[in-house]
Design an enzyme around this catalytic site. Structure first.
Site, short mmCIF file in Angstrom:
data_model
loop_
_atom_site.label_atom_id
_atom_site.label_comp_id
_atom_site.label_asym_id
_atom_site.label_seq_id
_atom_site.Cartn_x
_atom_site.Cartn_y
_atom_site.Cartn_z
N CYS A 46 0.85 -1.19 0.00
CA CYS A 46 0.00 0.00 0.00
C CYS A 46 0.89 1.24 0.00
O CYS A 46 1.64 1.48 0.94
CB CYS A 46 -0.91 -0.02 1.23
SG CYS A 46 -1.92 1.45 1.41
N LEU A 47 0.78 2.02 -1.07
CA LEU A 47 1.56 3.25 -1.21
C LEU A 47 0.66 4.35 -1.77
O LEU A 47 -0.41 4.07 -2.33
CB LEU A 47 2.76 3.04 -2.13
CG LEU A 47 3.80 2.00 -1.71
CD1 LEU A 47 4.77 1.77 -2.85
CD2 LEU A 47 4.53 2.45 -0.47
#
Length: 302
Positions: A93-94
């Site tokens: 998750c970015l």
């Protein structure tokens, strides 16, 4: 891996091919990325760990999967080399990944994402999806072992890939320039990103601009001049589909001929500046005169 030869009128395909050509013509000694010969929407990358960190001696491999609507929607990332910062073979998750589409900008490209991904390795997970909390000695040990990792798809060790990358960068005249992460691109955690959701344009407007956005991206090749985030994408006049249009001359001023006022509406033209017609003023004056005459008659009769 080599850039596949694909001829398509799709703006997404043209965008992907342009990014692959840009990465090939402007190599960096710290990272490389190419699409698979069998699938343009799957890229494999290899990057060095950020300097002055527990990952500085490491060389890491990973996958980037582009959505069919790229670049209107962000890609997804996962590392295949164990590194102690991100879980191997799990989507992470970015703020540049599919977990946060609200923060993705179509002007960003694969190179920008890789540079940002490399800088994100120095941050802490803090419960991030796909993130790991490990002591630095463990991360240093994984970094030393990462060079011998061999991707089953690429069939090459990380150390061999990055060595070839260095050789190509040394041959390029602009290899000494450094690519920086955009100022408006930062690490994103789920709780922070949900707390502040930026206002997005309707999906219909994004679809209308899909061809324009798919064609243009911020060129971050080493040696390229930085461009402000609010500046329009650079147009290459050598391409037939991106020719710079000639300036449109101003239209000549045409004198307006005043038309005669019809008799039926002529009285409307004789209005005061405050919008009250003249006949109302005249009626008031006549009424005052009539009242004065009646008053005189009454007084003379008395």
């Amino acid at each position: 891996m080599s850039t596949p030869q694909v001829s398509s009128k799709s703006p997404t395909i043209r965008r992907i091919l342009r990014e692959a050509a840009e990465l090939s013509s402007g190599p960096s000694p710290d990272y490389t990325a190419e699409p698979l010969e069998s699938d343009l929407f799957e890229w494999h990358f290899t990057l060095r760990g950020p300097p002055n960190s527990a990952y500085s001696q490491g060389v890491y491999h990973g996958r980037i999967v582009l959505p069919p609507t790229y670049p209107l929607r962000p890609p997804s990332f996962r590392f295949t080399t164990p590194n102690g910062r991100f879980e191997a073979n799990r989507e992470i998750c970015l703020s540049i990944s599919g977990h946060h589409e609200e923060t993705w900008q179509p002007a960003w490209g694969i190179r920008t994402a890789i540079v940002a991904l490399r800088s994100f390795m120095e941050t802490e997970a803090h419960g991030q999806l796909g993130g790991l909390e490990m002591p630095d000695p463990v991360r240093r040990r994984m970094a030393q072992e990462s060079g011998s990792y061999k991707c089953p798809t690429c069939a090459r060790a990380n150390a061999d890939i990055i060595k070839e990358c260095e050789e190509r960068a040394q041959q390029a005249s602009n290899a000494q320039e450094e690519v920086t992460v955009p100022q408006d691109l930062k690490m994103g955690w789920r709780d922070e990103m949900q707390a502040k959701q930026p206002v997005q344009a309707p999906l219909e407007q994004q679809v209308e601009r899909s061809a324009e956005l798919a064609e243009g991206f911020v060129s971050t090749a080493p040696g390229a001049a930085p461009r402000a985030s609010n500046e329009a994408p650079t147009i290459n006049p050598t391409r037939a589909d991106q020719a710079v249009p000639a300036p449109v001359p101003p239209l000549p001023e045409v004198p307006v001929r005043q038309l005669p006022i019809p008799p039926a509406t002529a009285h409307l033209a004789h209005a005061r500046n405050d919008g009250v017609p003249v006949w109302i003023d005249r009626a008031i004056v006549a009424l005052i005169v009539l009242l004065a005459a009646l008053l005189l008659k009454v007084l003379s009769g008395a």
